[in-house]
Each structure stands twice: as C-alpha cells, then as structure tokens.
Write an enzyme that holds these catalytic residues in place. Structure first.
Site, PDB file in Angstrom:
ATOM      1  N   LYS A   1      14.351  -1.438  41.888  1.00 36.21           N
ATOM      2  CA  LYS A   1      13.026  -1.695  41.290  1.00 36.21           C
ATOM      3  C   LYS A   1      12.001  -2.070  42.352  1.00 36.21           C
ATOM      4  CE  LYS A   1      14.592  -5.121  38.813  1.00 36.21           C
ATOM      5  NZ  LYS A   1      15.982  -5.234  39.273  1.00 36.21           N
TER       6      LYS A   1
ATOM      7  N   ARG B   1      24.662 -12.792  38.487  1.00 37.53           N
ATOM      8  CA  ARG B   1      23.371 -12.131  38.172  1.00 37.53           C
ATOM      9  C   ARG B   1      23.603 -10.907  37.279  1.00 37.53           C
ATOM     10  NH1 ARG B   1      21.343 -11.113  43.929  1.00 37.53           N
ATOM     11  NH2 ARG B   1      19.713  -9.891  42.936  1.00 37.53           N
TER      12      ARG B   1
HETATM   13  P1  AP5 Z   1      16.002  -3.397  45.584  1.00 39.22           P
HETATM   14  O1  AP5 Z   1      14.821  -2.510  45.531  1.00 39.22           O
HETATM   15  O2  AP5 Z   1      15.867  -4.699  46.321  1.00 39.22           O
HETATM   16  O3  AP5 Z   1      16.586  -3.651  44.113  1.00 39.22           O
HETATM   17  P2  AP5 Z   1      15.988  -4.500  42.913  1.00 39.22           P
HETATM   18  O4  AP5 Z   1      16.231  -3.712  41.663  1.00 39.22           O
HETATM   19  O5  AP5 Z   1      14.584  -4.924  43.201  1.00 39.22           O
HETATM   20  O6  AP5 Z   1      17.020  -5.695  42.931  1.00 39.22           O
HETATM   21  P3  AP5 Z   1      16.872  -7.281  42.989  1.00 39.22           P
HETATM   22  O7  AP5 Z   1      18.255  -7.775  43.342  1.00 39.22           O
HETATM   23  O8  AP5 Z   1      15.739  -7.741  43.848  1.00 39.22           O
HETATM   24  O9  AP5 Z   1      16.582  -7.588  41.526  1.00 39.22           O
HETATM   25  P4  AP5 Z   1      16.781  -8.871  40.809  1.00 39.22           P
HETATM   26  O10 AP5 Z   1      16.095  -8.513  39.557  1.00 39.22           O
HETATM   27  O11 AP5 Z   1      18.144  -9.383  40.691  1.00 39.22           O
HETATM   28  O12 AP5 Z   1      16.119  -9.983  41.782  1.00 39.22           O
HETATM   29  P5  AP5 Z   1      14.745 -10.749  41.700  1.00 39.22           P
HETATM   30  O13 AP5 Z   1      14.233 -10.943  43.050  1.00 39.22           O
HETATM   31  O14 AP5 Z   1      13.866 -10.142  40.666  1.00 39.22           O
HETATM   32  O15 AP5 Z   1      17.206  -2.540  46.189  1.00 39.22           O
HETATM   33  C1  AP5 Z   1      18.462  -3.142  46.494  1.00 39.22           C
HETATM   34  C2  AP5 Z   1      18.997  -2.562  47.809  1.00 39.22           C
HETATM   35  O16 AP5 Z   1      19.319  -1.178  47.597  1.00 39.22           O
HETATM   36  C3  AP5 Z   1      17.978  -2.573  48.972  1.00 39.22           C
HETATM   37  O17 AP5 Z   1      18.654  -2.889  50.167  1.00 39.22           O
HETATM   38  C4  AP5 Z   1      17.429  -1.141  49.009  1.00 39.22           C
HETATM   39  O18 AP5 Z   1      17.039  -0.772  50.336  1.00 39.22           O
HETATM   40  C5  AP5 Z   1      18.608  -0.326  48.508  1.00 39.22           C
HETATM   41  N1  AP5 Z   1      18.211   0.853  47.766  1.00 39.22           N
HETATM   42  C6  AP5 Z   1      17.184   0.946  46.864  1.00 39.22           C
HETATM   43  N2  AP5 Z   1      17.112   2.187  46.359  1.00 39.22           N
HETATM   44  C7  AP5 Z   1      18.136   2.905  46.938  1.00 39.22           C
HETATM   45  C8  AP5 Z   1      18.584   4.256  46.813  1.00 39.22           C
HETATM   46  N3  AP5 Z   1      17.964   5.123  46.000  1.00 39.22           N
HETATM   47  N4  AP5 Z   1      19.653   4.632  47.537  1.00 39.22           N
HETATM   48  C9  AP5 Z   1      20.284   3.762  48.358  1.00 39.22           C
HETATM   49  N5  AP5 Z   1      19.889   2.459  48.549  1.00 39.22           N
HETATM   50  C10 AP5 Z   1      18.826   2.055  47.828  1.00 39.22           C
HETATM   51  O19 AP5 Z   1      15.214 -12.147  41.069  1.00 39.22           O
HETATM   52  C11 AP5 Z   1      15.935 -13.102  41.843  1.00 39.22           C
HETATM   53  C12 AP5 Z   1      16.157 -14.352  41.001  1.00 39.22           C
HETATM   54  O20 AP5 Z   1      14.883 -14.953  40.657  1.00 39.22           O
HETATM   55  C13 AP5 Z   1      16.849 -14.143  39.646  1.00 39.22           C
HETATM   56  O21 AP5 Z   1      18.255 -14.103  39.779  1.00 39.22           O
HETATM   57  C14 AP5 Z   1      16.336 -15.354  38.861  1.00 39.22           C
HETATM   58  O22 AP5 Z   1      17.029 -16.539  39.219  1.00 39.22           O
HETATM   59  C15 AP5 Z   1      14.892 -15.487  39.327  1.00 39.22           C
HETATM   60  N6  AP5 Z   1      13.964 -14.709  38.479  1.00 39.22           N
HETATM   61  C16 AP5 Z   1      13.221 -13.633  38.862  1.00 39.22           C
HETATM   62  N7  AP5 Z   1      12.516 -13.148  37.844  1.00 39.22           N
HETATM   63  C17 AP5 Z   1      12.800 -13.925  36.774  1.00 39.22           C
HETATM   64  C18 AP5 Z   1      12.405 -13.907  35.408  1.00 39.22           C
HETATM   65  N8  AP5 Z   1      11.552 -12.963  34.934  1.00 39.22           N
HETATM   66  N9  AP5 Z   1      12.903 -14.842  34.586  1.00 39.22           N
HETATM   67  C19 AP5 Z   1      13.757 -15.797  35.028  1.00 39.22           C
HETATM   68  N10 AP5 Z   1      14.175 -15.869  36.306  1.00 39.22           N
HETATM   69  C20 AP5 Z   1      13.724 -14.936  37.177  1.00 39.22           C
END
Ligand code: AP5
Length: 215
Positions: free
Chosen positions: A13, A173
């Site tokens: 994402k 997660r």
């Molecule tokens: P990446 O783009 O980083 O993936 P992502 O979907 O953004 O994954 P996240 O782990 O950041 O999502 P998340 O929702 O768990 O974390 P967030 O920060 O929101 O890609 C992942 C990897 O794959 C990268 O290395 C990339 O280079 C690679 N990649 C991408 N596309 C690829 C492809 N096509 N092929 C190969 N490789 C690829 O949340 C963190 C924490 O914050 C949560 O756990 C929670 O505690 C809190 N939080 C955040 N939002 C909320 C909310 N709305 N409510 C409550 N708590 C929240």
C-alpha cells in the site's frame, strides 16, 4: 480523487501510494507514518502508541479518527488523498464516512491489495525505510538505486528496519488484520466502492493495475 488503500501488512500500500502521488496530484496519508512521526517527536500520543505498535496491536479508534481529521484538514488534502492504513476497523470506517458526509464529500475508490501470505512475510522481512523521508525500500526486491537515491527526496537514504517488522509482531499484525480489518472488504463491497487488485508482480506492473482500477 479520494482513495483508500486496503490490504494486509506488507501488501505494498505504502509503496504504491508513494509511486502514485505525483501522477494523481494528491498526497499519501499514512496513519502508520503519522504515528511514527508522533513517536519521533516524543509527543504524548507517540509515547502511548509506541508500545501498542511494538505489540502489533491497533491504536484506539477515537485517537486515529482525530488524527486523520486534522490531517485531512490540511490544504494539500483539499483536492483528494490516498489513505494508506486507514480505516482499519468498522468503527473507523463509520467514523470516516460521517467525517466525509460532514464536509459534503464522498469516497471514490477503495483498492484492495491481494498478496499471498507467504509473499507478505518475505516482503516484510526485507523492508527497509528511510528514517528521514519514510520512503519504502526492500533489500530483495526494491533496493535503493542511484541516481536518485531515496526517490530524490533525501540526498542519502538512511535505511532502518521497523521495530514492528520482527517475526512475532508480524504474526500478530496479520492476525489483527484478519480479525478487525478484513471485515472492511465486505463493508466497501456493499457500497460498490471496492476495486480488487492482484498486488503480486513487479512494482511497475502493480502500479499499472492500481491505475487501471482507479478509472
Ligand atoms: P509496503 O509498501 O511497506 O507495504 P504496506 O502495505 O504499506 O505495509 P505496512 O506493513 O506498512 O502496513 P501496515 O498497515 O501493517 O503498517 P502501518 O505503518 O500502516 O511494502 C512492504 C515491503 O514490500 C517493502 O519493502 C516494499 O519495498 C516491498 N514491496 C512492495 N511492493 C512489492 C512488489 N510488488 N514486489 C516485491 N516487493 C514489494 O501501521 C503500523 C502500525 O501502526 C499498526 O500495526 C498499528 O499499531 C498502527 N496503526 C496504523 N494505522 C492505524 C489505524 N488506522 N488504526 C489503528 N492503529 C493503526
């Protein structure tokens, strides 16, 4: 355009949002990045969120909704936004719908990123993020190439691994996603907003699929 990117941790994402901000002319709004910024600045919210994020659990809905409301009131979000990582619970989705209604706006699309579970875990284990501009890289699939380093935003990327990318936390997660976030798939499907995208394949291929889903 007002867009939500929905999908499990590691589904790409953030990566795709960062690739699309320029062509769509709207900002990426990542609740994870906003929380990490609070943590970096040592705010009360950041300190409270730190332990929750380290466990792989969710920050409470009211706090998240307030944070998103403040962010979307910034001038750069007036024309639209890509929400990445929000909403994540049915209560957040309801709160967001009410927020949009209060300002006479509607959501245009919800893009669901579909990725096989084993691929997610591998992606997360290889993820590195620039500590300065939050640009996402991957030591296996998307290493920082030159030029320009760090997507041109920083002169030199300072790559760090997220604390919540350890194996045990990733498992939690994913479990939280299945229990609390996955119900949003039906929620948005019923509203006719859901666009499913195969998010496996190289970055450019996935960008093309997401772009097509937004038409
Ligand atoms: P990446 O783009 O980083 O993936 P992502 O979907 O953004 O994954 P996240 O782990 O950041 O999502 P998340 O929702 O768990 O974390 P967030 O920060 O929101 O890609 C992942 C990897 O794959 C990268 O290395 C990339 O280079 C690679 N990649 C991408 N596309 C690829 C492809 N096509 N092929 C190969 N490789 C690829 O949340 C963190 C924490 O914050 C949560 O756990 C929670 O505690 C809190 N939080 C955040 N939002 C909320 C909310 N709305 N409510 C409550 N708590 C929240």
């Amino acid at each position: 355009m007002r867009i939500v990117f929905l999908g499990p941790p590691g589904s790409g994402k953030g990566t795709q949002a960062q690739r699309l901000v320029a062509s769509l002319g709207i900002p990426q709004v990542s609740t994870g990045d906003l929380l990490r910024d609070h943590r970096k600045r040592g705010t009360a919210l950041g300190l409270r969120a730190e332990a929750i994020m380290a466990r792989g659990d969710l920050v409470d809905d009211a706090t998240i909704l307030d944070m998103v409301k403040d962010r979307l009131a910034q001038p750069d979000a007036a024309k639209g936004f890509i929400l990445d990582g929000f909403p994540r619970t049915l209560a957040q989705a309801d709160g967001f719908e009410a927020l949009l209604a209060s300002i006479g706006r509607k959501l245009d699309h919800v893009v669901l990123f579909n990725v096989d579970r084993a691929a997610l875990v591998k992606r997360i284990s290889g993820r590195r993020t620039c500590a300065d501009c939050n640009r996402v890289f991957n030591i296996y699939t998307a290493p920082p190439s030159v030029p320009p380093p760090c997507g041109g935003q920083c002169t030199t990327p300072r790559l760090v691994q997220r604390k919540d990318d350890e194996e045990a936390t990733v498992a939690q997660r994913l479990a939280v996603y299945d229990e609390l976030t996955n119900p949003l798939v039906d929620y948005y499907r019923k509203r006719g907003l859901l666009r499913e995208v195969d998010a496996e394949g190289d970055l450019a291929t996935v960008t093309a699929r997401v772009t097509a889903a937004l038409r």
